[in-house]
Write an enzyme that holds these catalytic residues in place. Structure first.
Site, mmCIF file in Angstrom:
data_model
loop_
_atom_site.group_PDB
_atom_site.id
_atom_site.type_symbol
_atom_site.label_atom_id
_atom_site.label_comp_id
_atom_site.label_asym_id
_atom_site.label_seq_id
_atom_site.Cartn_x
_atom_site.Cartn_y
_atom_site.Cartn_z
ATOM 1 N N LYS A 1 0.742 -1.359 -0.035
ATOM 2 C CA LYS A 1 -0.077 0.131 -0.134
ATOM 3 C C LYS A 1 0.945 1.423 0.147
ATOM 4 O O LYS A 1 1.976 1.119 0.204
ATOM 5 C CB LYS A 1 -0.896 -0.143 1.305
ATOM 6 C CG LYS A 1 -1.840 -1.243 1.201
ATOM 7 C CD LYS A 1 -2.911 -1.072 -0.159
ATOM 8 C CE LYS A 1 -4.230 -1.955 0.139
ATOM 9 N NZ LYS A 1 -3.748 -3.311 -0.026
HETATM 10 C C1 LIG Z 1 -10.085 -2.185 -1.379
HETATM 11 C C2 LIG Z 1 -9.530 -3.094 -0.073
HETATM 12 N N1 LIG Z 1 -10.146 -3.128 0.855
HETATM 13 C C3 LIG Z 1 -9.505 -3.756 1.946
HETATM 14 C C4 LIG Z 1 -8.482 -4.409 1.948
HETATM 15 C C5 LIG Z 1 -7.651 -5.460 2.947
HETATM 16 O O1 LIG Z 1 -6.735 -4.673 3.737
HETATM 17 P P1 LIG Z 1 -5.879 -5.409 4.558
HETATM 18 O O2 LIG Z 1 -5.031 -6.251 3.793
HETATM 19 O O3 LIG Z 1 -5.016 -4.498 5.134
HETATM 20 O O4 LIG Z 1 -6.569 -6.131 5.456
HETATM 21 C C6 LIG Z 1 -7.775 -4.467 0.628
HETATM 22 C C7 LIG Z 1 -6.080 -5.201 0.525
HETATM 23 O O5 LIG Z 1 -5.772 -5.333 -0.289
HETATM 24 C C8 LIG Z 1 -8.159 -3.669 -0.474
HETATM 25 O O6 LIG Z 1 -7.521 -3.777 -1.571
#
Ligand SMILES: Cc1ncc(COP(=O)(O)O)c(C=O)c1O
Length: 383
Positions: free
Chosen positions: A185
């Site tokens: 990210k």
């Molecule tokens: C649009 C979106 N929402 C939520 C998430 C979840 O993030 P995390 O990996 O921090 O739980 C991601 C992860 O790639 C994502 O792309």
């Protein structure tokens, strides 16, 4: 043989490394002073008097936020199929159901015009996803939420520091905004996330449920000067707290969020320019005066081009360049497809974008030479 260029890499500096070492030496491995500092810094960064609650992933943050606003069994939550499964799975954690609404084919974000048609008696909330780091059109979404008394939890996993009408995402009148610091990210702590909100009651519920439903967090329990072994469990909560090791990374990554965005925007502009005469469709842009976080650079192959998207990605890999696809729409995934009886054509815009989409490498650790190599390779394949 030229070295393989990965699709994504984090940009970790000496400051992050020293801060992690400092945490290791201090003995604070789990939630402690660094997490508290990261939360305070994050709230200051977003501004507008918000509160920030650190968690161990955006998935955890979305789950906590939905739980805290009262989503429960049988409720419906409107969201986009053009997202990662995390956005929708948290709705199922609570026994509620996602109702998917197609995207706008130009922005790849949820189409506000279609949201209203999907509202039923059971609809309780909307989760807009600011795809790739480009803000959703929040004005109509907020107006619909107000009209029907719905909550909004923004999935901002891609969007630090995205702006809409000149204001940072996180400062709008939604009930919570959730960021991700997963390794790929725009700022990274390996695994990690942040909930940003303003309502004191929702914040309190998130904090309690973040750590086993205990009414005080570990920081208070162990750092207080009073002898304190006593705590109360008020709900069957979760184990979603951020570690100080992760927060050590976050503190310094956050300081670079603006310079990272600037660099990513320059890199995106470089790609745009380089591809302007190729049979491709460039990614959507933020309106003038707004920031696109450029978590992803999603290029689309023109339908006229005589190469499939999958073959294109294979050709890139054969030439040592990692690409990806964001996203395989949820309605094509077996669980979502079969549980809700969804057909590929139910979301024609999401399907059409997906079929020709390729995410190219775009990260601050890439050199100008790396980027030129990506461009040359794409020219070679398409020409
Ligand atoms: C649009 C979106 N929402 C939520 C998430 C979840 O993030 P995390 O990996 O921090 O739980 C991601 C992860 O790639 C994502 O792309």
């Amino acid at each position: 043989m030229t070295e393989f260029l990965p699709f994504a890499l984090p940009d970790i500096g000496e400051e992050e490394i020293e801060e992690v070492v400092d945490s290791l030496r201090s003995g604070w491995l789990t939630t402690g002073p660094k997490t508290k500092r990261f939360e305070e810094d994050f709230a200051t960064f977003v501004g507008d008097g918000v509160e920030a609650i650190a968690v161990n992933s955006a998935t955890a943050g979305l789950h906590l936020a939905l739980e805290a606003i009262g989503i429960g069994p049988g409720d419906e939550v409107i969201t986009t199929p053009y997202t990662f499964t995390a956005t929708a799975e948290v709705i199922r954690y609570l026994g509620a159901h996602p109702v998917f609404v197609d995207i706008n084919p130009t922005t790849f974000n949820i189409d506000p015009l279609k949201i209203e048609k999907a509202i039923t008696q059971r609809t309780k909330a909307i989760i807009p996803v600011h795809f790739a780091g480009l803000a959703c059109d929040m004005d109509p979404i907020m107006a619909i939420a107000k009209k029907y008394g719905l909550k909004i939890v923004e999935d901002a996993a891609h969007s630090l520091p995205t702006t809409y009408h000149g204001k940072l995402i996180g400062t709008f009148e939604s009930d919570a905004t959730v960021y991700s610091f997963y390794v790929t990210k725009t700022i990274a702590t390996g695994e990690g996330g942040m909930i940003v909100l303003r309502d004191a009651e929702i914040a309190k519920r998130c904090r309690v449920m973040r750590l086993h439903g205990i009414n005080r967090d570990v920081f208070n329990r162990y750092a207080t000067t009073k002898p304190s072994w006593h705590y109360e469990v008020v709900a069957p909560g979760f184990k979603y707290n951020m570690t100080d090791v992760a927060a050590s990374l976050g503190i310094h990554q956050l300081k670079k969020a603006r310079s990272f965005q600037k660099r990513r925007a320059e890199m995106a502009a470089y790609y745009d320019e380089a591809f302007s005469d190729l049979p491709v469709i460039l990614p959507p842009k933020a309106p003038k005066n707004d920031l696109h976080a450029w978590h992803l650079y999603v290029l689309r192959l023109d339908p006229k081009v005589d190469i499939s998207r999958d073959r294109f990605i294979e050709s890139m890999a054969e030439r040592g360049i990692g690409c990806s696809v964001h996203f395989i729409p949820l309605h094509l995934q077996p669980y979502w497809r079969d549980t809700y009886n969804l057909k590929p054509r139910d979301f024609p815009n999401a399907l059409a974008v997906y079929e020709r989409a390729v995410s190219l490498p775009l990260y601050t650790k890439m050199s100008g030479k790396d980027q030129a190599r990506v461009v040359d390779t794409i020219r070679e394949i398409l020409e």
